[in-house]
Write a protein that holds these residues in place. Structure first.
Motif, mmCIF file in Angstrom:
data_model
loop_
_atom_site.group_PDB
_atom_site.id
_atom_site.type_symbol
_atom_site.label_atom_id
_atom_site.label_comp_id
_atom_site.label_asym_id
_atom_site.label_seq_id
_atom_site.Cartn_x
_atom_site.Cartn_y
_atom_site.Cartn_z
ATOM 1 N N ASP A 1 -1.043 9.753 4.137
ATOM 2 C CA ASP A 1 -0.584 10.880 3.314
ATOM 3 C C ASP A 1 -1.350 10.980 1.996
ATOM 4 O O ASP A 1 -0.992 11.761 1.115
ATOM 5 C CB ASP A 1 0.918 10.739 3.002
ATOM 6 C CG ASP A 1 1.770 10.882 4.259
ATOM 7 O OD1 ASP A 1 1.244 11.395 5.265
ATOM 8 O OD2 ASP A 1 2.946 10.489 4.232
ATOM 9 N N ALA A 2 -2.387 10.169 1.838
ATOM 10 C CA ALA A 2 -3.147 10.174 0.576
ATOM 11 C C ALA A 2 -4.081 11.377 0.536
ATOM 12 O O ALA A 2 -4.495 11.875 1.592
ATOM 13 C CB ALA A 2 -3.958 8.889 0.466
ATOM 14 N N ARG B 1 -4.728 -1.186 5.331
ATOM 15 C CA ARG B 1 -4.755 -0.198 4.243
ATOM 16 C C ARG B 1 -5.004 1.199 4.812
ATOM 17 O O ARG B 1 -4.503 2.183 4.287
ATOM 18 C CB ARG B 1 -5.865 -0.529 3.231
ATOM 19 C CG ARG B 1 -5.688 -1.861 2.533
ATOM 20 C CD ARG B 1 -4.531 -1.857 1.586
ATOM 21 N NE ARG B 1 -4.812 -1.121 0.354
ATOM 22 C CZ ARG B 1 -4.056 -1.179 -0.721
ATOM 23 N NH1 ARG B 1 -2.975 -1.936 -0.728
ATOM 24 N NH2 ARG B 1 -4.354 -0.485 -1.794
ATOM 25 N N CYS B 2 -5.774 1.278 5.882
ATOM 26 C CA CYS B 2 -6.041 2.598 6.483
ATOM 27 C C CYS B 2 -4.717 3.298 6.801
ATOM 28 O O CYS B 2 -4.538 4.479 6.519
ATOM 29 C CB CYS B 2 -6.909 2.479 7.732
ATOM 30 S SG CYS B 2 -6.288 1.351 8.999
ATOM 31 N N THR C 1 -1.915 2.993 5.418
ATOM 32 C CA THR C 1 -1.101 3.390 4.253
ATOM 33 C C THR C 1 -1.658 4.663 3.606
ATOM 34 O O THR C 1 -1.073 5.182 2.670
ATOM 35 C CB THR C 1 -1.049 2.274 3.175
ATOM 36 O OG1 THR C 1 -2.360 2.139 2.603
ATOM 37 C CG2 THR C 1 -0.592 0.958 3.758
ATOM 38 N N LEU C 2 -2.805 5.127 4.106
ATOM 39 C CA LEU C 2 -3.471 6.266 3.450
ATOM 40 C C LEU C 2 -3.283 7.583 4.201
ATOM 41 O O LEU C 2 -3.920 8.578 3.867
ATOM 42 C CB LEU C 2 -4.977 5.967 3.305
ATOM 43 C CG LEU C 2 -5.312 4.793 2.378
ATOM 44 C CD1 LEU C 2 -6.800 4.445 2.455
ATOM 45 C CD2 LEU C 2 -4.919 5.124 0.937
ATOM 46 N N PRO D 1 -15.805 2.729 3.224
ATOM 47 C CA PRO D 1 -15.325 4.073 2.874
ATOM 48 C C PRO D 1 -16.311 5.177 3.236
ATOM 49 O O PRO D 1 -15.935 6.337 3.351
ATOM 50 C CB PRO D 1 -15.112 3.995 1.354
ATOM 51 C CG PRO D 1 -15.851 2.794 0.895
ATOM 52 C CD PRO D 1 -15.972 1.857 2.062
ATOM 53 N N GLU E 1 2.310 1.807 -3.411
ATOM 54 C CA GLU E 1 1.263 2.309 -4.312
ATOM 55 C C GLU E 1 1.027 3.803 -4.086
ATOM 56 O O GLU E 1 0.869 4.577 -5.022
ATOM 57 C CB GLU E 1 -0.005 1.520 -4.013
ATOM 58 C CG GLU E 1 -1.091 1.635 -5.039
ATOM 59 C CD GLU E 1 -2.312 0.848 -4.564
ATOM 60 O OE1 GLU E 1 -2.159 -0.357 -4.230
ATOM 61 O OE2 GLU E 1 -3.401 1.457 -4.495
ATOM 62 N N GLN E 2 1.021 4.231 -2.832
ATOM 63 C CA GLN E 2 0.725 5.621 -2.502
ATOM 64 C C GLN E 2 1.883 6.569 -2.807
ATOM 65 O O GLN E 2 1.678 7.732 -3.106
ATOM 66 C CB GLN E 2 0.393 5.759 -1.004
ATOM 67 C CG GLN E 2 -0.945 5.204 -0.607
ATOM 68 C CD GLN E 2 -2.070 5.861 -1.372
ATOM 69 O OE1 GLN E 2 -2.061 7.066 -1.619
ATOM 70 N NE2 GLN E 2 -3.028 5.063 -1.799
ATOM 71 N N GLY F 1 0.824 -1.210 0.000
ATOM 72 C CA GLY F 1 0.000 0.000 0.000
ATOM 73 C C GLY F 1 0.855 1.256 0.000
ATOM 74 O O GLY F 1 0.535 2.238 -0.686
ATOM 75 N N PRO G 1 -11.069 0.774 3.781
ATOM 76 C CA PRO G 1 -11.477 0.389 2.419
ATOM 77 C C PRO G 1 -12.735 -0.471 2.408
ATOM 78 O O PRO G 1 -13.431 -0.536 1.399
ATOM 79 C CB PRO G 1 -10.277 -0.395 1.881
ATOM 80 C CG PRO G 1 -9.365 -0.623 3.009
ATOM 81 C CD PRO G 1 -9.739 0.280 4.145
ATOM 82 N N ILE H 1 -7.231 9.159 5.572
ATOM 83 C CA ILE H 1 -7.509 7.738 5.772
ATOM 84 C C ILE H 1 -8.994 7.409 5.603
ATOM 85 O O ILE H 1 -9.869 8.260 5.772
ATOM 86 C CB ILE H 1 -7.054 7.256 7.170
ATOM 87 C CG1 ILE H 1 -7.847 7.948 8.293
ATOM 88 C CG2 ILE H 1 -5.573 7.456 7.360
ATOM 89 C CD1 ILE H 1 -7.652 7.309 9.647
#
Ligand SMILES: Cc1cc2nc3c(=O)[nH]c(=O)nc-3n(C[C@H](O)[C@H](O)[C@H](O)COP(=O)(O)O)c2cc1C
Length: 405
Positions: A386-387, A380-381, A383-384, A397, A282-283, A279, A394, A391
């Protein structure tokens, strides 16, 4: 109803503050403060968590100063964001929950594009891998007078947090951030009064605690999150943590939150479950950083298969050592786990991912003892953070969406 279940869902106190139950939302940096300003989505998330029935929520990563941020999209405690903080606290209060702020400093671990100093400062000169492609490849060592200034920075931030209306402060002593860089022999190679034996390595943290306590007064709840072990060779052990807990209790901490791991070197120990590496790759937008994650990958993202209450054995040792409050954290996803932790004499339980999956988890367990949360620990939360937009779970959502206007 079992005694442990009942104990969890009756009022509890931390240094004069009453919580409606013993469940606290842990600090989970939400990535919902672009430019360092709390967004409507961040306010909604904490309000929604409050609606779900926790006793208290924790606003993650309130940096003590602008240069205490890992990156520019984190909050730091200053007048410029007072209105948003006041609004957040007010909206959570209306749900019946309380609000803590997690007060921390990144120390030498930063990729802050708005960094004002010459370089991030920690206990010892070091490479700052996080800042390699952000113009901050090296970290310097704090002088003793700079350490004193940093202690004061914590105290000023804490005074601001009280003034804004936080009900409690959680000082971050763990996870490889500023204070834990001093505590860990892996990252602290000083030879003065702040380095060497454990008592010296904890000195900076104790000075922060003392200054914060003076700033907030005797009757204000102070929690502290520690890493029971860094989980790296040459780092701290659970034996060290037992001693550290004793020192923090003597220093006036009200509640010790027993976590583990180091964000920069062994993040999976914090979480257990599926690796965050795919993850994060990917980010990551920067090809060099992508490559860095791949190369550091296997060594950094170690395997810790998920199991319920994975920190219980270590946390039990802290519980046995101190008489102040102890908060369990790590892998609580069922009513059964809540009862197990409560029956072992812990005062509070912090919940992270289970609340991101289902903010109503506290209410559901209160109504149905055997309730099980559906978090799959896919991580996954995490890894997000900085998206864009921050967060989300998934699997759910929609959980924290703003209500339609
Ligand atoms: C998305 C995300 C962000 C996190 N950010 C923080 C943070 O800012 N500060 C912190 O101390 N811990 C942070 N954590 C760790 C959690 O507070 C907690 O220690 C960890 O998730 C284990 O608890 P759990 O099993 O209840 O999720 C984060 C966790 C997640 C999932």
């Amino acid at each position: 109803m079992s005694e442990a279940h009942e104990r969890c869902f009756t009022e509890a106190r931390i240094n004069g503050l009453t919580l409606r139950n013993r469940l606290i939302k842990s600090a989970t940096f939400e990535g919902k403060s672009p430019g360092g300003v709390p967004s409507p989505e961040l306010l909604r998330l904490h309000e929604r968590i409050g609606e779900g029935g926790v006793g208290m929520t924790t606003l993650a990563y309130c940096a003590a100063e602008a240069d205490g941020r890992i990156h520019e999209n984190q909050l730091y405690m200053h007048e410029g964001i007072r209105p948003q903080l006041e609004q957040l606290i007010d909206r959570v209060h209306r749900t019946g929950a309380r609000v803590a702020g997690q007060l921390g400093h990144c120390g030498n671990f930063s990729k802050n594009r708005e960094f004002q100093g010459r370089r991030p400062l920690g206990p010892t000169r070091a490479i700052n891998p996080l800042g390699l492609t952000y113009g901050l490849p090296f970290a310097g060592a704090l002088t003793v007078s700079q350490i004193r200034e940093r202690v004061q920075v914590f105290a000023q931030a804490a005074a601001f947090m009280v003034d804004v209306g936080f009900d409690a402060i959680e000082i971050h002593f763990g996870h490889g951030y500023g204070i834990s860089q001093f505590i860990s022999p892996r990252t602290n190679r000083r030879t003065d009064q702040y380095g060497g034996p454990l008592v010296n390595r904890v000195r900076f943290g104790l000075e922060v605690l003392e200054a914060v306590r003076r700033a907030v007064g005797d009757r204000f709840p102070l929690l502290g999150k520690i890493s029971m072990t860094d989980g790296v060779r040459g780092g701290t052990s659970v034996d060290d943590a037992v001693e550290i807990a004793g020192m923090l209790e003597s220093g006036g901490l009200d509640v010790i939150v027993c976590s583990g791991g180091t964000s920069s070197m062994n993040p999976m120990l914090l979480f257990h479950g599926d690796s965050m590496m795919p993850g994060l790759i990917e980010q990551e937008k920067n090809p060099l950083m992508k490559l860095g994650i791949r190369l550091a990958g296997k060594r950094m993202f170690r395997e810790y298969p998920y199991r319920e209450t994975y920190f219980l054995d270590s946390a039990r040792r802290i519980r046995e050592r101190v008489r102040c409050g102890v908060c369990y954290i790590g892998g609580v996803c069922t009513g059964e786990s809540i009862e197990r932790v409560m029956s072992e004499g812990f005062d509070f339980i912090q919940l992270g991912r289970s609340l991101l999956f289902d903010p109503d988890f506290p209410r559901r367990v209160q109504e149905e003892r055997g309730h099980r949360n559906g978090c799959t620990h896919c991580n996954r939360c995490a890894t997000l953070i900085d998206a864009p937009g921050g967060i989300l779970c998934p699997l759910k959502p929609e959980n924290f969406e703003l209500p339609a206007a």
